[in-house]
Design a protein around this motif. Structure first.
Motif, PDB file in Angstrom:
ATOM      1  N   UNK B 101       0.841  -1.198   0.000  1.00  0.00           N
ATOM      2  CA  UNK B 101       0.000   0.000   0.000  1.00  0.00           C
ATOM      3  C   UNK B 101       0.883   1.258   0.000  1.00  0.00           C
ATOM      4  N   UNK B 104       2.635   1.530  -3.402  1.00  0.00           N
ATOM      5  CA  UNK B 104       1.674   1.889  -4.448  1.00  0.00           C
ATOM      6  C   UNK B 104       1.242   3.344  -4.339  1.00  0.00           C
ATOM      7  N   UNK B 105       1.012   3.782  -3.107  1.00  0.00           N
ATOM      8  CA  UNK B 105       0.594   5.180  -2.922  1.00  0.00           C
ATOM      9  C   UNK B 105       1.714   6.129  -3.355  1.00  0.00           C
ATOM     10  N   UNK B 108       1.520   6.131  -7.082  1.00  0.00           N
ATOM     11  CA  UNK B 108       0.277   6.771  -7.522  1.00  0.00           C
ATOM     12  C   UNK B 108       0.357   8.287  -7.376  1.00  0.00           C
ATOM     13  N   UNK B 109       1.016   8.723  -6.299  1.00  0.00           N
ATOM     14  CA  UNK B 109       1.170  10.177  -6.092  1.00  0.00           C
ATOM     15  C   UNK B 109       1.973  10.804  -7.230  1.00  0.00           C
ATOM     16  N   UNK B 111       2.150   9.645 -10.227  1.00  0.00           N
ATOM     17  CA  UNK B 111       1.279   9.589 -11.414  1.00  0.00           C
ATOM     18  C   UNK B 111       0.257  10.740 -11.385  1.00  0.00           C
ATOM     19  N   UNK B 112      -0.313  10.971 -10.187  1.00  0.00           N
ATOM     20  CA  UNK B 112      -1.306  12.055 -10.028  1.00  0.00           C
ATOM     21  C   UNK B 112      -0.653  13.401 -10.342  1.00  0.00           C
ATOM     22  N   UNK B 115      -0.154  13.683 -14.018  1.00  0.00           N
ATOM     23  CA  UNK B 115      -1.441  13.864 -14.710  1.00  0.00           C
ATOM     24  C   UNK B 115      -1.941  15.294 -14.546  1.00  0.00           C
ATOM     25  N   UNK B 116      -1.807  15.816 -13.334  1.00  0.00           N
ATOM     26  CA  UNK B 116      -2.246  17.193 -13.078  1.00  0.00           C
ATOM     27  C   UNK B 116      -1.417  18.180 -13.903  1.00  0.00           C
TER      28      UNK B 116
END
Lengths: 356, 142
Positions: B101, B104-105, B108-109, B111-112, B115-116
């Motif tokens: 977790x 992955x977080x 993912x952060x 990636x976010x 993306x932003x």
């Protein structure tokens, strides 16, 4: 043989019309503002529902909905099957998490006034989902068939008895007779694994469709002042944030289920008196306490009848809230907010009182 | 520096989870143990063969063994691991879960953020600025 994945994809796309859905997902936008955090409660409910379905199927493989077999089969799941107690605990805790998130979602929508036009039907389907979730919890509580679950079900199924004309019939229908017996157990199992899942999926489909149709609501003040609210694409910006929250919630759920696994009492004795300290699930505690504080007789009617009528009126009023609060930005809207705070305080205080 | 952070996170997860898993391993109650011992001691002995007194005597009708009625459980079942192997497996799974977790977080952060950044830079939006004519005159090679 080499498989052309593009052709396979095109085959599915032709039949399922996936391209318009993907196009919609990439074009869909989610408003970003100070209350955006509440958007994530909706998807978290879906996560817990999915966990409940998976663990529920696992439990149903070994559960026997009969008077003789119910308690023993749950005992067998907990002692004989590898990590059966953990699966049962995850199922039980995910129900608790789900209802907690449904209530949080509802309160968030209440206070941000997201039920206002044109989202009245979304609110009403959401209320239906809350009621169905609670009925899920109520029917599931009886299934282990121990003294506590039997007594709580006796109390719960006796409540409609207070309603004149139809009350007795409703109680008999719920129990499958005059008392809570093996027939009630079979009936509750059927409701829990067959009828309620069908109902919840149907309402959920309509709810999600309405959310997609109307889009996410923006804060009331922004709508009144006609301010443009910045937005983020649903894919990938919003969904990635959701995944992060799901991961944390999943870890928390599994840890809580491991540490606070529920026990199982001996098989219920139908002839024995109700054990002391019978309590329903936490989300029914305030209703339970409300019924208790009313006196036996209030003039020509019983106290229980008055309490049941008041609770029903409150539920109907909340259901039709968008039609009551027609001007959320005005004075009426503020009164509705105060009523919401009062209701929340009442539920918390009465729940704690019930536990004392 | 990141490596040290990950090591600290692993140690932290292990520290947090070890008491939790130990707490979940509730030993079976003394009452339950006593009942099991009692059950074992009361296991009926193998039926002895009864010899007929005389050969001429009529054979006795076969006695059906009494139907064993299962005893009603009176104790509360407390969830517990079935053994050290299961406990260790669950412990390892939970450490792996939380570690996954966290990792992955972390990704993912990233990636976010990307993306932003791409969204705010309007990378995928069509260029609506009017195209200017090429200021360079064509060369002989064109």
């Amino acid at each position: 043989m080499k498989i052309d994945m593009k052709k396979v994809g095109a085959w599915f796309d032709d039949r399922l019309a996936l391209t318009p859905i993907f196009k919609y997902m990439t074009k869909k936008e989610v408003p970003q503002h100070e209350h955006s955090i509440w958007y994530y409660t909706g998807s978290s409910i879906l996560l817990f529902l999915a966990i409940q379905i998976v663990t529920g199927i696992m439990l149903a493989l070994y559960y026997k909905p009969t008077l003789e077999g119910a308690n023993d089969s749950v005992g067998r799941i907990m002692t004989d099957l590898p990590l059966g107690w953990l699966v049962r605990s995850i199922h039980s805790w995910s129900a608790t998490f789900m209802i907690a998130f449904v209530l949080t979602h509802l309160l968030a929508i209440w206070f941000t006034k997201s039920y206002r036009k044109p989202r009245e039907a979304t609110w009403m389907t959401g209320m239906m989902l809350l009621v169905v979730s609670m009925v899920f919890g109520f029917t599931g509580y009886l299934l282990p068939w121990d003294d506590l679950s039997l007594s709580a079900t006796k109390v719960g199924t006796n409540i409609p008895n207070a309603i004149p004309v139809v009350g007795k019939w409703v109680t008999q229908f719920l129990r499958g007779g005059d008392d809570v017996t093996g027939d009630t157990l079979t009936r509750f199992f059927l409701f829990h694994v067959c009828i309620l899942p069908l109902v919840i999926f149907a309402i959920l489909a309509v709810h999600i469709l309405l959310v997609q149709k109307e889009g996410m609501s923006v804060p009331l003040e922004a709508e009144v002042k006609k301010k443009k609210v910045p937005a983020l694409p649903f894919w990938p910006n919003f969904i990635l944030r959701e995944v992060m929250i799901w991961l944390v919630l999943l870890g928390t759920l599994l840890t809580v289920a491991l540490v606070f696994a529920p026990t199982l009492g001996p098989s219920a004795d139908m002839m024995a008196p109700a054990p002391a300290g019978v309590k329903p699930e936490w989300y029914f505690l305030f209703l339970f306490q409300t019924l208790k504080i009313f006196p036996g007789n209030m003039g020509p009617v019983t106290g229980e009848f008055v309490a049941v009528v008041l609770i029903l009126v409150a539920i109907v009023a909340i259901f039709f809230l968008p039609f009551i609060d027609t001007k959320p930005e005005g004075k009426k809207g503020r009164i509705i907010n105060y009523l919401g705070v009062l209701g929340l305080i009442y539920a918390i205080v009465f729940s704690i009182w019930s536990l004392l | 520096m990141r490596g040290i952070r990950i090591v600290i996170l692993v140690a932290f997860a292990a520290l947090v989870l070890s008491p939790l898993t130990a707490a979940a391993q509730v030993p079976s109650s003394p009452a339950a143990k006593a009942s099991i011992e009692k059950e074992l001691s009361q296991t009926p002995a193998a039926p002895q063969e009864v010899k007929p007194e005389t050969q001429s005597a009529a054979p006795a009708p076969a006695v059906k063994p009494a139907k064993k009625v299962p005893e009603k459980r009176t104790e509360t079942i407390v969830p517990a691991f079935s053994g050290i192997k299961e406990r260790t497996a669950v412990f390892v799974f939970y450490v792996w879960l939380w570690l996954s977790i966290v990792v992955l977080i972390y990704f993912l952060r990233l990636w976010v953020k990307e993306s932003d950044r791409v969204y705010h830079a309007k990378y995928y939006e069509p260029d609506e600025s009017p195209r200017k004519a090429n200021p360079m005159p064509p060369t002989l090679g064109d």
